[in-house]
Design a protein around this motif. Structure first.
Motif, PDB file in Angstrom:
ATOM      1  N   ILE A  69       0.691  -1.150  -0.009  1.00  0.00           N
ATOM      2  CA  ILE A  69       0.218   0.074  -0.056  1.00  0.00           C
ATOM      3  C   ILE A  69       0.716   1.125  -0.127  1.00  0.00           C
ATOM      4  O   ILE A  69       1.850   1.250   0.790  1.00  0.00           O
ATOM      5  CB  ILE A  69      -0.820   0.029   1.237  1.00  0.00           C
ATOM      6  CG1 ILE A  69      -1.989   0.871   1.074  1.00  0.00           C
ATOM      7  CG2 ILE A  69      -0.064   0.064   2.648  1.00  0.00           C
ATOM      8  CD1 ILE A  69      -3.172   0.885   2.174  1.00  0.00           C
ATOM      9  N   GLY A  70       0.575   2.262  -0.746  1.00  0.00           N
ATOM     10  CA  GLY A  70       1.361   3.430  -0.907  1.00  0.00           C
ATOM     11  C   GLY A  70       1.049   4.534   0.264  1.00  0.00           C
ATOM     12  O   GLY A  70       0.061   4.170   1.059  1.00  0.00           O
ATOM     13  N   PRO A  71       1.489   5.691   0.111  1.00  0.00           N
ATOM     14  CA  PRO A  71       1.250   6.792   0.956  1.00  0.00           C
ATOM     15  C   PRO A  71      -0.139   7.112   1.166  1.00  0.00           C
ATOM     16  O   PRO A  71      -0.880   7.022   0.123  1.00  0.00           O
ATOM     17  CB  PRO A  71       2.288   7.993   0.983  1.00  0.00           C
ATOM     18  CG  PRO A  71       2.613   7.657  -0.479  1.00  0.00           C
ATOM     19  CD  PRO A  71       2.523   6.068  -0.723  1.00  0.00           C
ATOM     20  N   ASN A  72      -0.445   7.805   2.397  1.00  0.00           N
ATOM     21  CA  ASN A  72      -1.913   8.246   2.472  1.00  0.00           C
ATOM     22  C   ASN A  72      -2.433   9.287   1.423  1.00  0.00           C
ATOM     23  O   ASN A  72      -3.499   9.210   1.046  1.00  0.00           O
ATOM     24  CB  ASN A  72      -2.195   8.965   3.610  1.00  0.00           C
ATOM     25  CG  ASN A  72      -2.929   8.209   4.818  1.00  0.00           C
ATOM     26  OD1 ASN A  72      -3.972   7.855   4.672  1.00  0.00           O
ATOM     27  ND2 ASN A  72      -2.180   7.605   5.743  1.00  0.00           N
ATOM     28  N   TRP A  73      -1.512  10.208   0.679  1.00  0.00           N
ATOM     29  CA  TRP A  73      -1.906  11.146  -0.137  1.00  0.00           C
ATOM     30  C   TRP A  73      -2.429  10.526  -1.466  1.00  0.00           C
ATOM     31  O   TRP A  73      -2.834  11.096  -2.306  1.00  0.00           O
ATOM     32  CB  TRP A  73      -0.975  11.976  -0.358  1.00  0.00           C
ATOM     33  CG  TRP A  73       0.576  11.662  -0.648  1.00  0.00           C
ATOM     34  CD1 TRP A  73       0.899  11.212  -2.053  1.00  0.00           C
ATOM     35  CD2 TRP A  73       1.888  11.604  -0.006  1.00  0.00           C
ATOM     36  NE1 TRP A  73       2.299  11.056  -2.064  1.00  0.00           N
ATOM     37  CE2 TRP A  73       2.656  11.099  -0.480  1.00  0.00           C
ATOM     38  CE3 TRP A  73       1.912  11.903   1.427  1.00  0.00           C
ATOM     39  CZ2 TRP A  73       3.854  10.905  -0.190  1.00  0.00           C
ATOM     40  CZ3 TRP A  73       3.240  11.482   1.988  1.00  0.00           C
ATOM     41  CH2 TRP A  73       4.111  10.848   1.180  1.00  0.00           C
ATOM     42  N   GLU A  74      -2.185   9.231  -1.652  1.00  0.00           N
ATOM     43  CA  GLU A  74      -2.793   8.554  -2.762  1.00  0.00           C
ATOM     44  C   GLU A  74      -4.033   8.162  -2.765  1.00  0.00           C
ATOM     45  O   GLU A  74      -4.769   7.844  -3.738  1.00  0.00           O
ATOM     46  CB  GLU A  74      -1.808   7.409  -3.049  1.00  0.00           C
ATOM     47  CG  GLU A  74      -0.533   7.495  -3.583  1.00  0.00           C
ATOM     48  CD  GLU A  74       0.271   6.370  -3.978  1.00  0.00           C
ATOM     49  OE1 GLU A  74       0.016   5.317  -3.303  1.00  0.00           O
ATOM     50  OE2 GLU A  74       1.205   6.269  -4.794  1.00  0.00           O
ATOM     51  N   ARG A  75      -4.707   8.169  -1.378  1.00  0.00           N
ATOM     52  CA  ARG A  75      -5.988   7.664  -1.345  1.00  0.00           C
ATOM     53  C   ARG A  75      -6.843   8.616  -0.486  1.00  0.00           C
ATOM     54  O   ARG A  75      -7.894   8.234   0.259  1.00  0.00           O
ATOM     55  CB  ARG A  75      -6.025   6.563  -0.207  1.00  0.00           C
ATOM     56  CG  ARG A  75      -5.102   5.470  -0.655  1.00  0.00           C
ATOM     57  CD  ARG A  75      -5.098   4.095   0.378  1.00  0.00           C
ATOM     58  NE  ARG A  75      -4.453   4.367   1.492  1.00  0.00           N
ATOM     59  CZ  ARG A  75      -3.283   4.487   1.703  1.00  0.00           C
ATOM     60  NH1 ARG A  75      -2.278   4.260   1.060  1.00  0.00           N
ATOM     61  NH2 ARG A  75      -2.971   4.807   3.207  1.00  0.00           N
ATOM     62  N   TYR A 197     -11.037   5.118  25.199  1.00  0.00           N
ATOM     63  CA  TYR A 197     -11.582   3.763  25.769  1.00  0.00           C
ATOM     64  C   TYR A 197     -10.854   2.700  25.723  1.00  0.00           C
ATOM     65  O   TYR A 197     -10.098   2.515  24.658  1.00  0.00           O
ATOM     66  CB  TYR A 197     -13.073   3.757  25.380  1.00  0.00           C
ATOM     67  CG  TYR A 197     -14.022   4.908  25.485  1.00  0.00           C
ATOM     68  CD1 TYR A 197     -14.934   5.038  26.738  1.00  0.00           C
ATOM     69  CD2 TYR A 197     -14.128   6.014  24.774  1.00  0.00           C
ATOM     70  CE1 TYR A 197     -15.576   6.030  27.085  1.00  0.00           C
ATOM     71  CE2 TYR A 197     -14.847   7.115  25.221  1.00  0.00           C
ATOM     72  CZ  TYR A 197     -15.549   7.104  26.104  1.00  0.00           C
ATOM     73  OH  TYR A 197     -16.577   8.294  26.448  1.00  0.00           O
ATOM     74  N   GLY A 198     -11.289   1.487  26.430  1.00  0.00           N
ATOM     75  CA  GLY A 198     -10.686   0.249  26.287  1.00  0.00           C
ATOM     76  C   GLY A 198     -10.949  -0.345  24.928  1.00  0.00           C
ATOM     77  O   GLY A 198     -10.249  -1.320  24.373  1.00  0.00           O
ATOM     78  N   THR A 199     -12.044   0.131  24.154  1.00  0.00           N
ATOM     79  CA  THR A 199     -12.465  -0.406  23.100  1.00  0.00           C
ATOM     80  C   THR A 199     -11.897   0.472  21.891  1.00  0.00           C
ATOM     81  O   THR A 199     -12.162   0.326  20.844  1.00  0.00           O
ATOM     82  CB  THR A 199     -13.814  -0.654  22.845  1.00  0.00           C
ATOM     83  OG1 THR A 199     -14.529   0.699  23.021  1.00  0.00           O
ATOM     84  CG2 THR A 199     -14.439  -1.545  23.839  1.00  0.00           C
ATOM     85  N   SER A 200     -10.875   1.332  22.016  1.00  0.00           N
ATOM     86  CA  SER A 200     -10.115   2.131  20.981  1.00  0.00           C
ATOM     87  C   SER A 200      -9.480   1.262  19.855  1.00  0.00           C
ATOM     88  O   SER A 200      -8.971   0.303  20.375  1.00  0.00           O
ATOM     89  CB  SER A 200      -9.197   3.114  21.710  1.00  0.00           C
ATOM     90  OG  SER A 200      -9.796   3.925  22.544  1.00  0.00           O
ATOM     91  N   LEU A 201      -9.691   1.698  18.661  1.00  0.00           N
ATOM     92  CA  LEU A 201      -9.072   1.112  17.403  1.00  0.00           C
ATOM     93  C   LEU A 201      -8.493   2.222  16.738  1.00  0.00           C
ATOM     94  O   LEU A 201      -8.978   3.467  16.823  1.00  0.00           O
ATOM     95  CB  LEU A 201     -10.223   0.612  16.589  1.00  0.00           C
ATOM     96  CG  LEU A 201     -10.918  -0.802  17.240  1.00  0.00           C
ATOM     97  CD1 LEU A 201     -11.961  -1.331  15.882  1.00  0.00           C
ATOM     98  CD2 LEU A 201      -9.826  -1.868  17.616  1.00  0.00           C
ATOM     99  N   PHE A 202      -7.296   1.825  16.328  1.00  0.00           N
ATOM    100  CA  PHE A 202      -6.326   2.715  15.611  1.00  0.00           C
ATOM    101  C   PHE A 202      -5.940   2.229  14.099  1.00  0.00           C
ATOM    102  O   PHE A 202      -6.108   0.947  13.951  1.00  0.00           O
ATOM    103  CB  PHE A 202      -5.023   3.003  16.321  1.00  0.00           C
ATOM    104  CG  PHE A 202      -5.445   3.536  17.992  1.00  0.00           C
ATOM    105  CD1 PHE A 202      -5.495   4.889  18.149  1.00  0.00           C
ATOM    106  CD2 PHE A 202      -5.433   2.597  18.793  1.00  0.00           C
ATOM    107  CE1 PHE A 202      -5.915   5.326  19.429  1.00  0.00           C
ATOM    108  CE2 PHE A 202      -5.580   3.007  19.976  1.00  0.00           C
ATOM    109  CZ  PHE A 202      -5.909   4.459  20.352  1.00  0.00           C
ATOM    110  N   GLY A 203      -5.987   3.147  13.227  1.00  0.00           N
ATOM    111  CA  GLY A 203      -5.697   3.004  11.842  1.00  0.00           C
ATOM    112  C   GLY A 203      -4.439   3.686  11.517  1.00  0.00           C
ATOM    113  O   GLY A 203      -3.560   4.022  12.008  1.00  0.00           O
ATOM    114  N   SER A 204      -4.681   3.915  10.049  1.00  0.00           N
ATOM    115  CA  SER A 204      -3.614   4.638   9.486  1.00  0.00           C
ATOM    116  C   SER A 204      -4.112   5.540   8.164  1.00  0.00           C
ATOM    117  O   SER A 204      -3.191   6.163   7.300  1.00  0.00           O
ATOM    118  CB  SER A 204      -2.530   3.837   8.974  1.00  0.00           C
ATOM    119  OG  SER A 204      -2.973   2.935   7.883  1.00  0.00           O
TER     120      SER A 204
END
Length: 352
Positions: A69-75, A197-204
């Motif tokens: 996957i490429g950098p964010n600015w492509e999406r 919160y304990g249910t936190s999710l992280f992405g990119s």
């Protein structure tokens, strides 16, 4: 401008958004990496369209290792803008990033270490807004695609033990504190849902991250390696230059209600500084955000007002600053919210 996908080194482990392969109970499974939880365990949507998880990133691999996957600015969304930063802006930011964070190296060295490991790092928020307006910014807020648990050994080697890690909020503070006046830096992960919160999710994904911010002028990202301004909403750069307020917060994303309720206070704060809201912003505030203001408990609400409006003001100017805030709030048509939810608790602000 078009981005070169080869300008970002590949990371060892898959990133959110990539198709992955892993084994579970002796069987091979395919899926798409959604993100990771507060313990950096991968969260996957498997080939059967069900959520799944593994104990560590070491178990999963990219399905297409030669087509990462490429950098964010492509999406970015169709409305998004990517442009080379003007030279004077890039020079001003670079000068700031060359400042040292005691007891370790400078900001740029930390950013480069993340980058060479295959992870993007962006300046974001008020930092970028202030620079665009030609103002000096004392705060440096970074957001990175590198899971912070993996960054901890690196950060410790660079800054000793002078940092704090807020796992559920997905950020590390390095250096001093706002109260001490010493230089410090906040490094955050991209929040996907339920931050704090304990249910936190992280992405990119920038396309997700900007929707949990408040206004477009505060949702501009600066990529310092390639010196790019990235504006996912398409209106942030123009709004920053014109001092306009356009809401970008998406209430359909599972951000904490408190953080959405707090937008009213931030709106009035910026309006008192001379920012002009769009008509649509006023409509959205009244319809969707004002009702949330009452959901905050009284102590949290008045403490948030104190932090946002008074914490950086000299003691002898606090009454004047607060009166300006109140006048702006009433003048913008939020007299009911002031009378019901702020005025009864003003004594806790310790204005005198």
């Amino acid at each position: 401008m078009s981005a070169n996908p080869n300008c970002l080194p590949p990371s060892i482990f898959p990133k959110p958004g990539e198709e992955v392969v892993y084994f579970s109970k002796n069987k091979i499974i395919e899926g798409k990496l959604l993100g990771y939880d507060i313990y950096e365990k991968p969260v996957i949507i498997n080939q059967f369209d069900f959520p799944d998880s593994t104990n560590s990133f070491e178990i999963i691999r990219a399905k297409y290792p030669n087509n990462r996957i490429g950098p964010n600015w492509e999406r970015l969304p169709e409305s998004g803008i990517v442009e080379a930063a003007p030279t004077d802006l890039a020079d001003m930011i670079t000068k700031k990033l060359e400042e040292r964070i005691p007891p370790g190296p400078n900001y740029m060295e930390l950013i480069q270490e993340f980058y060479y490991r295959g992870y993007e790092t962006y300046l974001v928020g008020g930092t970028v807004r202030d620079f665009i307006q030609g103002e000096k910014s004392n705060d440096i807020d970074l957001v990175t695609t590198m899971p912070l648990k993996w960054a901890l050994p690196l950060i410790k080697s660079m800054f000793n033990d002078k940092f704090s890690y807020a796992r559920q909020h997905g950020y590390i503070r390095i250096g001093g504190t706002p109260a001490s006046g010493d230089p410090f830096i906040d490094v955050k992960n991209f929040s996907l849902s339920n931050a704090g919160y304990g249910t936190s999710l992280f992405g990119s994904e920038l396309a997700d991250d900007f929707k949990i911010r408040d206004f477009a002028c505060n949702a501009i990202y600066y990529e310092p390696i390639n010196k790019l301004l990235i504006d996912p909403s398409g209106s942030g750069i123009g709004d920053a230059r014109a001092k306009k307020l356009s809401i970008v917060r998406d209430l359909n994303i599972h951000a904490a209600h408190y953080s959405s309720a707090q937008i009213l206070v931030r709106f009035v704060k910026f309006a008192a500084r001379g920012y002009t809201p769009t008509d649509q912003t006023l409509v959205e505030l009244r319809a969707n955000f004002c009702p949330l203001f009452s959901t905050m408990d009284n102590a949290s609400r008045i403490e948030y007002v104190r932090r946002q409006i008074l914490s950086k003001s000299p003691l002898d100017q606090r009454i004047l600053v607060y009166e300006n805030f109140v006048q702006s709030m009433i003048g913008l048509g939020f007299e009911y919210e002031y009378e019901q939810f702020i005025k009864p608790y003003e004594s806790y602000l310790n204005l005198n």
